[in-house]
Design a protein around this motif. Structure first.
Motif, PDB file in Angstrom:
ATOM      1  N   ASP A  48       0.837  -1.205   0.000  1.00  0.00           N
ATOM      2  CA  ASP A  48       0.000   0.000   0.000  1.00  0.00           C
ATOM      3  C   ASP A  48       0.872   1.256   0.000  1.00  0.00           C
ATOM      4  O   ASP A  48       0.626   2.211  -0.753  1.00  0.00           O
ATOM      5  CB  ASP A  48      -0.916   0.016   1.221  1.00  0.00           C
ATOM      6  N   LEU A  52       1.039   4.056  -3.083  1.00  0.00           N
ATOM      7  CA  LEU A  52       0.667   5.435  -2.794  1.00  0.00           C
ATOM      8  C   LEU A  52       1.835   6.394  -3.006  1.00  0.00           C
ATOM      9  O   LEU A  52       1.658   7.516  -3.499  1.00  0.00           O
ATOM     10  CB  LEU A  52       0.158   5.545  -1.353  1.00  0.00           C
ATOM     11  N   THR A 119       0.524  -0.036  -9.794  1.00  0.00           N
ATOM     12  CA  THR A 119       0.410  -1.271  -9.019  1.00  0.00           C
ATOM     13  C   THR A 119       1.795  -1.697  -8.563  1.00  0.00           C
ATOM     14  O   THR A 119       2.720  -1.802  -9.376  1.00  0.00           O
ATOM     15  CB  THR A 119      -0.231  -2.388  -9.847  1.00  0.00           C
ATOM     16  N   ALA A 145      -0.699  -3.936  -4.328  1.00  0.00           N
ATOM     17  CA  ALA A 145      -1.679  -2.875  -4.114  1.00  0.00           C
ATOM     18  C   ALA A 145      -1.666  -1.953  -5.319  1.00  0.00           C
ATOM     19  O   ALA A 145      -0.659  -1.824  -6.010  1.00  0.00           O
ATOM     20  CB  ALA A 145      -1.362  -2.093  -2.840  1.00  0.00           C
ATOM     21  N   ALA A 147      -2.694   2.020  -6.498  1.00  0.00           N
ATOM     22  CA  ALA A 147      -3.084   3.381  -6.134  1.00  0.00           C
ATOM     23  C   ALA A 147      -3.399   4.154  -7.402  1.00  0.00           C
ATOM     24  O   ALA A 147      -2.826   3.893  -8.462  1.00  0.00           O
ATOM     25  CB  ALA A 147      -1.980   4.080  -5.350  1.00  0.00           C
ATOM     26  N   LEU A 207      -6.037   4.497  -2.718  1.00  0.00           N
ATOM     27  CA  LEU A 207      -5.917   3.084  -3.059  1.00  0.00           C
ATOM     28  C   LEU A 207      -7.217   2.620  -3.714  1.00  0.00           C
ATOM     29  O   LEU A 207      -8.309   3.040  -3.324  1.00  0.00           O
ATOM     30  CB  LEU A 207      -5.662   2.247  -1.804  1.00  0.00           C
TER      31      LEU A 207
END
Length: 209
Positions: A48, A52, A119, A145, A147, A207
Motif C-alpha cells: 500500500d 501510494l 500497481t 496494491a 493506487a 488506493l
C-alpha cells in the motif's frame, strides 16, 4: 476388596501427558498462524505504501504542469502524458524498503479520463519464522496494491478558464472590460488559479481495488 488407587493414577498419567502435549501443539500452531498473519499484514502495508508513494510522486511532478495545461486546449485531459515513470518506480521501491520489503513488481497504466494507476508488488525481507509448522522459516509475506491519481478539476464551460472576451457591441464602442480571473472547477467548486491551489485540491491519490 479395596481398589488400588495408585494403579488408577498410574494409568491416567499417560492420558494427561498426551492431552497436555496436544494442547501445547495447538498453542504453538495458533502462534504460527498469528506469525503468518502478521507477516502478510506487513507485506500488505508495504505494498500500500509503495503504490501510494508512486502516485504521490507523480502528483508532485505534475504541479509545474498545471498552469501550462490550463492555457492549452485539452491540456487537463492530457496532463498525464509524459510523466516520468522511473521516478515513480524509485519512490515505490524506496517506500517498500522503509517497510522492510523488496519491490518485486511495478506497473503503471492509464485509467479512465483524468486517471492514472500504479500497481506495486512486494515481498517482505523477513520470514514468518521458525514454528511447529514446517517451512515457515523460509516463507516470506507477499502482497500487491494499486493506487490511483485522479484529476479532480475541469475548466469551466467554454474551456478558457473564464477568460473569454466580452462580445463587442456593434452600436457604440465601450471600454474593454477587465477579464475575470482564471478559474477551474474542482469537485463542483470554482477555484482561482492565482495562486495555484494546493495539489491535493487538484489531484486526489487513493488506493483502489
Amino acid at each position: 476388596m479395596i481398589p488400588d488407587l495408585r494403579q488408577d493414577r498410574g494409568q491416567a498419567f499417560p492420558i494427561y501427558v498426551v492431552m497436555v502435549a496436544g494442547l501445547l501443539f495447538l498453542a504453538f500452531a495458533f502462534f504460527a498462524v498469528g506469525q503468518a498473519s502478521a507477516t502478510r499484514n506487513g507485506a500488505q502495508g508495504a505494498a500500500d505504501s509503495a503504490a501510494l508513494a508512486a502516485a504521490q510522486r507523480v502528483r508532485e511532478e505534475l504541479g509545474p504542469k498545471v498552469l501550462t495545461a490550463l492555457a492549452t486546449p485539452g491540456g487537463l485531459d492530457n496532463i498525464f502524458n509524459g510523466i516520468v515513470i522511473a521516478d515513480a518506480h524509485n519512490e515505490a521501491a524506496n517506500f517498500a524498503s522503509k517497510n522492510h520489503a523488496d519491490l518485486t513488481g511495478f506497473e503503471s497504466r492509464a485509467g479512465g479520463v483524468g486517471q492514472f494507476k500504479f500497481t506495486a508488488a512486494v515481498k517482505t525481507q523477513y520470514t514468518v519464522g521458525t514454528s511447529v509448522i514446517p517451512g515457515t522459516e523460509d516463507e516470506h509475506g507477499t502482497a500487491s496494491a494499486t493506487a490511483m491519481i485522479e484529476l479532480r478539476c475541469t475548466l469551466p464551460s467554454g474551456g478558457d478558464g473564464g477568460n473569454s472576451p466580452a462580445p463587442t457591441p456593434t452600436s457604440a464602442p465601450t471600454p474593454t472590460p477587465t477579464p475575470p480571473p482564471v478559474t477551474i472547477t474542482c469537485d463542483g467548486k470554482d477555484l482561482p488559479v492565482d495562486p495555484v491551489p494546493a495539489l491535493d485540491k487538484i489531484f486526489t491519490v487513493k488506493l483502489v481495488d
